[in-house]
Design a protein around this motif. Sequence first.
Motif, short mmCIF file in Angstrom:
data_model
loop_
_atom_site.label_atom_id
_atom_site.label_comp_id
_atom_site.label_asym_id
_atom_site.label_seq_id
_atom_site.Cartn_x
_atom_site.Cartn_y
_atom_site.Cartn_z
N ALA A 145 3.86 -5.64 -7.57
CA ALA A 145 2.40 -5.65 -7.46
C ALA A 145 1.96 -5.19 -6.07
CB ALA A 145 1.86 -7.05 -7.76
N LEU A 146 2.69 -5.65 -5.04
CA LEU A 146 2.38 -5.27 -3.67
C LEU A 146 2.67 -3.79 -3.44
CD1 LEU A 146 1.46 -6.26 -0.89
CD2 LEU A 146 3.85 -6.85 -0.39
N ASP A 147 3.80 -3.32 -3.95
CA ASP A 147 4.18 -1.92 -3.79
C ASP A 147 3.14 -1.00 -4.43
OD1 ASP A 147 5.57 0.67 -4.76
OD2 ASP A 147 7.06 -0.17 -3.38
N ALA A 148 2.73 -1.34 -5.66
CA ALA A 148 1.76 -0.50 -6.38
C ALA A 148 0.42 -0.45 -5.64
CB ALA A 148 1.56 -1.03 -7.79
N SER A 149 -0.01 -1.59 -5.10
CA SER A 149 -1.30 -1.67 -4.40
C SER A 149 -1.27 -0.91 -3.08
CB SER A 149 -1.68 -3.13 -4.16
OG SER A 149 -1.81 -3.82 -5.38
N VAL A 150 -0.18 -1.10 -2.31
CA VAL A 150 -0.06 -0.43 -1.01
C VAL A 150 0.06 1.08 -1.21
CG1 VAL A 150 1.38 -0.17 1.05
CG2 VAL A 150 0.94 -2.44 0.12
N ILE A 157 -5.90 7.11 1.52
CA ILE A 157 -6.00 7.54 2.92
C ILE A 157 -5.49 8.96 3.10
CG2 ILE A 157 -5.16 7.10 5.27
CD1 ILE A 157 -5.04 4.12 4.53
N THR A 158 -4.36 9.28 2.46
CA THR A 158 -3.70 10.57 2.70
C THR A 158 -4.05 11.64 1.67
OG1 THR A 158 -1.76 9.94 1.38
CG2 THR A 158 -1.72 9.40 3.72
N GLY A 159 -4.68 11.24 0.56
CA GLY A 159 -4.95 12.20 -0.50
C GLY A 159 -3.65 12.64 -1.15
N SER A 160 -3.51 13.93 -1.43
CA SER A 160 -2.29 14.43 -2.06
C SER A 160 -1.21 14.79 -1.04
CB SER A 160 -2.62 15.67 -2.90
OG SER A 160 -3.18 16.69 -2.07
N ARG A 161 -1.51 14.62 0.24
CA ARG A 161 -0.55 14.96 1.29
C ARG A 161 0.37 13.77 1.59
NH1 ARG A 161 -4.14 15.92 6.16
NH2 ARG A 161 -5.11 14.07 5.22
N PHE A 162 1.41 14.03 2.37
CA PHE A 162 2.31 12.99 2.90
C PHE A 162 2.86 12.07 1.82
CE2 PHE A 162 -0.97 13.62 6.34
CZ PHE A 162 -0.18 14.46 7.12
N ILE A 163 3.53 12.67 0.85
CA ILE A 163 4.16 11.88 -0.20
C ILE A 163 5.13 10.86 0.39
CG2 ILE A 163 5.68 11.99 -2.22
CD1 ILE A 163 4.63 14.82 -2.72
N TRP A 164 5.89 11.30 1.39
CA TRP A 164 6.89 10.43 2.00
C TRP A 164 6.27 9.18 2.63
CZ3 TRP A 164 6.49 9.12 7.11
CH2 TRP A 164 5.63 9.91 7.90
N LEU A 165 5.04 9.32 3.17
CA LEU A 165 4.40 8.20 3.85
C LEU A 165 4.00 7.11 2.88
CD1 LEU A 165 3.24 6.92 6.39
CD2 LEU A 165 1.12 8.21 6.02
N ARG A 166 3.35 7.47 1.78
CA ARG A 166 2.92 6.45 0.83
C ARG A 166 4.10 5.85 0.07
NH1 ARG A 166 0.38 11.13 -0.78
NH2 ARG A 166 1.05 12.13 -2.73
N ALA A 167 5.13 6.68 -0.20
CA ALA A 167 6.30 6.18 -0.92
C ALA A 167 7.13 5.25 -0.03
CB ALA A 167 7.15 7.34 -1.40
N GLY A 169 6.26 3.94 2.96
CA GLY A 169 5.45 2.85 3.51
C GLY A 169 5.26 1.71 2.53
N SER A 170 4.96 2.02 1.28
CA SER A 170 4.76 0.98 0.28
C SER A 170 6.06 0.24 0.00
CB SER A 170 4.21 1.59 -1.02
OG SER A 170 5.12 2.53 -1.57
N THR A 171 7.17 0.96 0.00
CA THR A 171 8.48 0.33 -0.25
C THR A 171 8.85 -0.61 0.89
OG1 THR A 171 9.29 2.20 -1.56
CG2 THR A 171 10.94 0.77 -0.55
N LEU A 172 8.66 -0.18 2.12
CA LEU A 172 9.05 -1.00 3.26
C LEU A 172 8.23 -2.28 3.33
CD1 LEU A 172 9.62 1.68 6.05
CD2 LEU A 172 11.26 0.64 4.48
#
Length: 249
Positions: A145-150, A157-167, A169-172
Amino acid sequence: MPATYAHKKQQLYLVLSGIFLVNALLAEIIGVKIFSVEKTFGLTGNLTAGVLVWPVVFLSTDIINEYFGHKGVLRVTFLTAGLILYSFLVILGTTHLVPADFWLDLNKTDTLGRPFNIEFAYQSIFRQGMGIIIGSLVAFLIGQALDASVFQLFRRITGSRFIWLRATGSTLISQLVDSFVVLYVAFYIFGNWTLAQVQSVGWFNYWYKFAAAVLLTPLLYLAHYLIDRYLGPQETVELQEEAFVDKSV
């Protein structure tokens, strides 16, 4: 084309959900074993065996979130949690079955010639998992639930850019919670670990997941590339936009 797109969309969700479900179930079952990283890989520390396949779970989580949104992740999460609970209830039930006499005669000694009780071994391994399953399910549901929300927050914030950041960041963030909740519930509340042991293994688990999340980043981009080719450029954009506004799969 709409019919083809709908079929591809369903097939994609089915495949990603299958990968997610199988690896999550495997992680829960093999998580009863704590192994020595030093004696296995030459590095200091101890890990639960379940963390070996757990990176596949949060990689598939991020991909599902990217294309099917928050609801898509929670849908497969609740299904997986239910199936994990069902699996362990069945396993628990088998520990109460009266063993056959000839089965008890198997493996009377181990490889070192020591007496070996196969029924005791079976009970010890699978009943040990009952505390772990409670802790794992609690941590699993909170973490997902936390991963999906983050992930969705970073997406805004990033839109379609920075896939690595949202993936990543949410995992960590989610795995920081997951790594300690599962050990605290399973081994401190239901087991005999000290808080020091929970912290030691928890931090090692977390740093392993941290490293795995970073190392799996190229696979994340590869998965996006393959999915985008499978769906088509226009269809990919449409699906990601649907995911972003959290429509149903």
